[in-house]
Design an enzyme around this catalytic site. Structure first.
Site, PDB file in Angstrom:
ATOM      1  N   ASP A  59      86.703 -42.435  19.620  1.00 61.04           N
ATOM      2  CA  ASP A  59      86.401 -43.840  19.313  1.00 61.04           C
ATOM      3  C   ASP A  59      84.968 -44.008  18.815  1.00 61.04           C
ATOM      4  O   ASP A  59      84.715 -44.734  17.856  1.00 61.04           O
ATOM      5  CB  ASP A  59      86.639 -44.711  20.543  1.00 61.04           C
TER       6      ASP A  59
ATOM      7  N   MET B  83      96.763 -35.409  38.145  1.00 64.54           N
ATOM      8  CA  MET B  83      96.868 -36.511  37.180  1.00 64.54           C
ATOM      9  C   MET B  83      95.527 -37.190  36.971  1.00 64.54           C
ATOM     10  O   MET B  83      95.203 -37.630  35.862  1.00 64.54           O
ATOM     11  CB  MET B  83      97.931 -37.520  37.621  1.00 64.54           C
ATOM     12  N   GLU B  84      94.716 -37.258  38.012  1.00 63.41           N
ATOM     13  CA  GLU B  84      93.389 -37.849  37.878  1.00 63.41           C
ATOM     14  C   GLU B  84      92.512 -36.999  36.956  1.00 63.41           C
ATOM     15  O   GLU B  84      91.808 -37.531  36.090  1.00 63.41           O
ATOM     16  CB  GLU B  84      92.746 -38.039  39.257  1.00 63.41           C
TER      17      GLU B  84
ATOM     18  N   CYS C 107     102.176 -42.578  40.213  1.00 67.05           N
ATOM     19  CA  CYS C 107     101.024 -41.976  40.880  1.00 67.05           C
ATOM     20  C   CYS C 107     100.619 -42.782  42.105  1.00 67.05           C
ATOM     21  O   CYS C 107     100.712 -44.005  42.124  1.00 67.05           O
ATOM     22  CB  CYS C 107      99.831 -41.913  39.927  1.00 67.05           C
ATOM     23  N   HIS C 108     100.149 -42.059  43.115  1.00 65.69           N
ATOM     24  CA  HIS C 108      99.630 -42.694  44.320  1.00 65.69           C
ATOM     25  C   HIS C 108      98.176 -43.112  44.106  1.00 65.69           C
ATOM     26  O   HIS C 108      97.449 -42.469  43.359  1.00 65.69           O
ATOM     27  CB  HIS C 108      99.685 -41.717  45.499  1.00 65.69           C
TER      28      HIS C 108
END
Length: 165
Positions: free
Chosen positions: A129, A114-115, A77-78
């Site tokens: 969690d 992707m972000e 990824c950039h």
């Protein structure tokens, strides 16, 4: 359909895609996923009774932080100048499902899918969690790109049946 994999060079070596010659465009991506939990855990989240704190506020912060670090987590990824990130929630009281919607925006030469996917994933993992003491068998799933805009492919909207053909 014969599609060239862009993260490999002609010798088969892994590489980061060169976006130097691409045009800068407005980019937006929306990712979605959900977590299904017990009625007890769901009620505790909604009523603010989880011992670790305000679950959705903490998970929102975690999703935003993760999206900003996507380039550190996903090898090819950039690093992107993100213009905006949001994490929103939808609640299904009948099925005890919490849905996360992460939206990422940027002006750049590569997309922000992707972000958005990273933000949604980490936000849902944070819910898990924070609630695992009450429900060890929560299910996280259906994480997918809902929509993207900008770049060569333009505006694309997820359509479940068509997207997997």
């Amino acid at each position: 359909m014969n599609m060239k994999l862009t993260h490999f060079d002609e010798k088969g070596n892994a590489r980061m895609v060169d976006v130097a010659e691409k045009d800068v465009t407005e980019r937006r991506a929306v990712a979605r996923g959900c977590i299904k939990m017990s009625q007890q855990a769901y009620a505790a989240v909604i009523e603010g009774r989880v011992a670790k704190g305000d679950v959705l506020t903490v998970a929102t912060t975690a999703g935003i932080m993760a999206a900003k670090k996507t380039w550190e987590l996903i090898p090819m990824c950039h690093l992107l100048p993100l213009a905006g990130l949001s994490v929103d929630w939808m609640l299904d009281d009948i099925h005890c499902i919490i849905t996360c919607i992460c939206t990422a925006k940027s002006s750049g030469k590569t997309g922000v899918e992707m972000e958005a996917l990273t933000g949604a994933s980490v936000a849902l993992l944070t819910v898990y969690d924070m609630c695992k003491a009450m429900d060890k068998f929560m299910e996280i799933g259906e994480i997918h790109l809902e929509e993207k805009e900008g770049g060569k492919s333009g505006h694309v909207i997820f359509r479940e049946k068509e997207s997997h053909q």
